[in-house]
Design a protein around this motif. Structure first.
Motif: not given
Length: 295
Positions: A30, A38, A82, A86-87, A99, A103, A195, A198
């Motif tokens: 990742i 992450n 994700e 996260l995107r 991040q 997370t 994606t 992940f």
């Protein structure tokens, strides 16, 4: 120290190293491809273990189906995390801080979710019947399950090498780590690639959770325990360095295995000592290429 004792500790260290590598490899993948840290990676390990427990111990399905379900369940949840969260923060100036906060919130949410569904009691998962017992080699007795775990780790290493170096998908993943903008210009769907990466990484973590469950109890908070050791492996191997993570996992696994025997009171400190010395003398990682500093 006789040969049989040494060999038993060696196998124990290799088993621990396999678990560490399977978790750390996903974390490294990742970070290497998407530069995403992450912090909740260990929580997908915990989630996979609980899914395996539900499938095997509660519903009575086979261990191997439970292993597959743990991997698929953790992978799908990782892809959703994700895609939906996260995107949205990629490319921000303060992306790194977001991040970590985001997370870390996943850790709190997933920990409370497993407590709500499965309670706070310790759970256990039985080994498959075919891997019960041990193999005797003269005076050396090695559990079959440990050998199987090590074998699975070797298969993952070989499969990862083939995937990253011999397939188009692997080349795209490596190119994403270098220049995502140029890759998008060439027509590659970079968001979909992120994606999928992940999902693969979290599926590895979930599968490891099921594999580790017969050797350790399944409990809320297990994700925090494994993420600390995994981060040590990632630091030693070099951030984003897949093969470095493998070698670092072997080092930490064996160090812990023999430290527990010879200096049990101080065994937990050895991993941190190795990491501290690495950060002092080779901060880019023991197994990462040494970077040349520009004047």
């Amino acid at each position: 120290m006789d040969v049989s004792f040494f060999f038993v500790q060696l196998i124990s260290g290799l088993t621990m190293a396999t678990f560490l590598f399977l978790i750390a490899s996903g974390l490294t993948l990742i970070f290497g491809v998407g530069k995403v840290f992450n912090f909740a990676h260990g929580s997908f390990f915990m989630l996979g273990a609980y899914i395996g427990y539900q499938m095997s111990s509660v519903w009575g399905l086979s261990f191997w189906l439970s292993l597959l379900a743990g991997a698929v369940g953790a992978g799908l949840l990782g892809m959703l995390a994700e895609l939906l969260f996260l995107r949205r923060i990629y490319g921000r100036a303060d992306e790194g801080g977001f991040q970590i906060l985001l997370t870390y919130s996943f850790i709190l949410i997933l920990d409370d979710a497993v407590k709500l569904v499965w309670g706070t009691e310790y759970k256990s998962l039985a080994k498959p019947d075919i891997l019960q017992g041990a193999v005797s080699l003269g005076d050396i007795v090695v559990p079959k399950y440990n050998l199987a775990v090590i074998g699975i780790g070797v298969v993952v290493v070989v499969a990862a090498w083939w995937l990253l170096n011999r397939t188009r998908a692997g080349r795209i993943a490596r190119a994403s780590a270098l220049d995502r903008e140029m890759l998008a210009v060439l027509g590659v769907n970079v968001p979909l690639t992120m994606t999928l990466v992940f999902g693969i990484a979290t599926a590895l973590s979930g599968m490891t959770g099921v594999l580790a469950a017969p050797l350790r109890s399944v409990t809320p908070g297990a994700g925090i325990e494994v993420i600390i050791d995994s981060l040590i492996v990632v630091v030693l191997g070099g951030l984003g360095n897949f093969w470095g993570a493998w070698l670092a996992a072997l080092l930490i696994g064996e160090v812990n295995s023999f430290a527990v025997v010879f200096v049990p009171k101080w065994a937990t400190l050895f991993s941190y000592l190795v990491m501290a010395l690495t950060l002092i003398f080779k901060p880019e990682g023991l197994f990462a290429p040494r970077q040349v500093r520009k004047a």
